[in-house]
Scaffold this motif. Structure first.
Motif, short mmCIF file in Angstrom:
data_model
loop_
_atom_site.label_atom_id
_atom_site.label_comp_id
_atom_site.label_asym_id
_atom_site.label_seq_id
_atom_site.Cartn_x
_atom_site.Cartn_y
_atom_site.Cartn_z
N VAL A 298 37.14 39.80 49.29
CA VAL A 298 36.93 39.32 47.75
C VAL A 298 35.71 38.48 47.76
O VAL A 298 35.65 37.80 48.34
CB VAL A 298 38.34 38.64 47.61
N TRP A 299 34.71 39.16 47.01
CA TRP A 299 33.39 38.74 47.13
C TRP A 299 33.46 37.59 45.70
O TRP A 299 33.94 38.17 44.59
CB TRP A 299 32.20 39.56 46.51
N ASN B 205 42.38 29.18 44.86
CA ASN B 205 43.24 29.80 44.16
C ASN B 205 43.67 31.27 44.42
O ASN B 205 44.85 31.61 43.95
CB ASN B 205 42.93 29.82 42.80
N LEU B 206 43.04 31.90 45.34
CA LEU B 206 43.51 33.23 46.02
C LEU B 206 44.83 32.92 46.88
O LEU B 206 45.26 34.21 46.96
CB LEU B 206 42.51 33.63 46.75
N ALA C 206 47.68 40.94 52.09
CA ALA C 206 48.82 40.92 51.28
C ALA C 206 49.74 42.11 51.59
O ALA C 206 49.28 42.98 52.61
CB ALA C 206 48.47 41.37 49.91
N TYR C 207 50.90 42.45 51.00
CA TYR C 207 51.69 43.54 51.46
C TYR C 207 51.21 44.86 50.93
O TYR C 207 50.41 45.05 49.92
CB TYR C 207 52.97 43.52 51.01
N ALA C 208 51.10 45.87 51.72
CA ALA C 208 50.66 47.33 51.52
C ALA C 208 51.22 47.76 49.92
O ALA C 208 50.23 48.33 49.35
CB ALA C 208 50.72 48.27 52.46
N GLU C 209 52.41 47.60 49.57
CA GLU C 209 52.86 48.24 48.35
C GLU C 209 52.30 47.72 46.93
O GLU C 209 52.50 48.05 46.24
CB GLU C 209 54.31 48.10 48.42
N GLN C 210 51.61 46.56 47.28
CA GLN C 210 51.05 45.68 46.22
C GLN C 210 49.66 46.06 46.06
O GLN C 210 48.79 45.34 45.18
CB GLN C 210 51.33 44.34 46.36
N GLU C 211 48.99 46.99 46.59
CA GLU C 211 47.54 47.09 46.91
C GLU C 211 46.94 47.40 45.61
O GLU C 211 45.91 46.75 45.30
CB GLU C 211 47.25 48.28 47.76
N GLU C 212 47.51 48.33 44.88
CA GLU C 212 46.54 48.64 43.50
C GLU C 212 46.76 47.67 42.49
O GLU C 212 45.83 47.38 41.87
CB GLU C 212 47.02 50.09 42.89
N GLU C 213 48.05 47.12 42.19
CA GLU C 213 48.05 46.20 41.22
C GLU C 213 47.45 44.65 41.60
O GLU C 213 47.10 43.99 40.79
CB GLU C 213 49.54 45.83 40.99
N LEU C 214 47.34 44.46 43.01
CA LEU C 214 46.68 43.22 43.39
C LEU C 214 45.26 43.16 43.32
O LEU C 214 44.38 42.44 42.63
CB LEU C 214 47.14 42.90 44.80
N ALA C 215 44.73 44.55 43.29
CA ALA C 215 43.26 44.66 43.25
C ALA C 215 42.88 44.59 41.88
O ALA C 215 41.70 43.81 41.35
CB ALA C 215 42.82 46.24 43.82
N THR D 114 44.46 42.90 39.41
CA THR D 114 44.67 41.25 39.25
C THR D 114 43.65 40.44 39.64
O THR D 114 43.04 39.81 38.83
CB THR D 114 45.86 40.98 39.66
N LEU D 115 43.03 40.77 40.85
CA LEU D 115 41.88 39.94 41.48
C LEU D 115 40.67 40.25 40.60
O LEU D 115 39.79 39.44 40.45
CB LEU D 115 41.91 40.31 42.68
N MET D 116 40.22 41.48 40.34
CA MET D 116 39.32 41.88 39.48
C MET D 116 39.21 41.23 38.22
O MET D 116 38.10 40.87 37.47
CB MET D 116 39.00 43.41 39.20
N ARG D 117 40.41 40.79 37.58
CA ARG D 117 40.36 40.02 36.25
C ARG D 117 39.87 38.54 36.26
O ARG D 117 39.77 38.08 35.65
CB ARG D 117 41.83 40.27 35.79
N LEU D 118 40.12 38.01 37.79
CA LEU D 118 39.57 36.62 37.70
C LEU D 118 38.19 36.33 37.31
O LEU D 118 37.43 37.27 37.61
CB LEU D 118 39.95 36.03 39.40
N PRO D 119 37.91 35.18 36.87
CA PRO D 119 36.54 35.34 36.47
C PRO D 119 35.40 34.83 37.59
O PRO D 119 34.29 35.08 37.56
CB PRO D 119 36.65 33.65 35.69
N TYR D 120 35.91 34.07 38.58
CA TYR D 120 35.22 34.05 39.77
C TYR D 120 35.17 35.19 40.68
O TYR D 120 34.36 34.99 41.72
CB TYR D 120 35.59 32.57 40.66
N VAL D 121 35.82 36.18 40.47
CA VAL D 121 35.68 37.28 41.53
C VAL D 121 34.58 38.39 41.02
O VAL D 121 34.49 38.92 39.89
CB VAL D 121 36.81 38.01 41.62
N ARG D 122 33.66 38.71 42.10
CA ARG D 122 32.59 39.61 41.84
C ARG D 122 33.20 41.12 42.08
O ARG D 122 32.63 42.28 41.32
CB ARG D 122 31.54 39.26 42.49
N LYS D 123 33.55 41.32 43.31
CA LYS D 123 34.07 42.45 43.84
C LYS D 123 35.13 42.25 44.84
O LYS D 123 35.28 41.42 45.34
CB LYS D 123 32.78 43.25 44.32
N VAL D 124 36.01 43.44 44.86
CA VAL D 124 37.24 43.59 45.70
C VAL D 124 36.98 44.74 46.25
O VAL D 124 37.19 45.91 45.98
CB VAL D 124 38.67 43.39 44.96
N GLU D 125 37.22 44.65 47.96
CA GLU D 125 36.99 45.71 48.49
C GLU D 125 38.17 45.88 49.48
O GLU D 125 38.75 44.80 49.85
CB GLU D 125 35.85 45.75 49.82
#
Length: 87
Positions: free
Chosen positions: A10-11, A20-21, A41-50, A52-63
């Motif tokens: 998470v950049w 807060n992550l 995190a757990y693999a079954e949460q991969e897409e929804e977690l990515a 959710t993380l991109m919506r956070l104001p301090y996150v630039r990119k999620v890989e």
């Protein structure tokens, strides 16, 4: 027995806010100099977690981390060359 886990790189813009992550998974490492965090995190949460993380104001990119897909078992097809290096 064990559930599959996946890693995220998470950049981030703000290192203090990156603490807060922890509520999204297991926060493994935060780099203060390069401004990224490693989150597991757990693999079954991969897409929804990515998403959710991109919506956070301090996150630039999620890989997604490909560390668990790298082959770590090697076969030894090369002949032993230690006899060439002995005196």
């Amino acid at each position: 027995m064990f559930r599959d886990r996946i890693g995220f790189i998470v950049w981030i813009n703000d290192v203090k806010a990156a603490r807060n992550l922890e509520k999204y998974g297991h926060l493994h490492y935060i780099s203060r100099r390069l401004h990224y965090a490693v989150l597991y995190a757990y693999a079954e949460q991969e897409e929804e977690l990515a998403k959710t993380l991109m919506r956070l104001p301090y996150v630039r990119k999620v890989e997604r981390s490909y560390r668990n897909e790298i082959r770590t078992e090697y076969n030894h097809n090369v002949p032993d060359q230690t006899r060439f290096y002995t005196f």
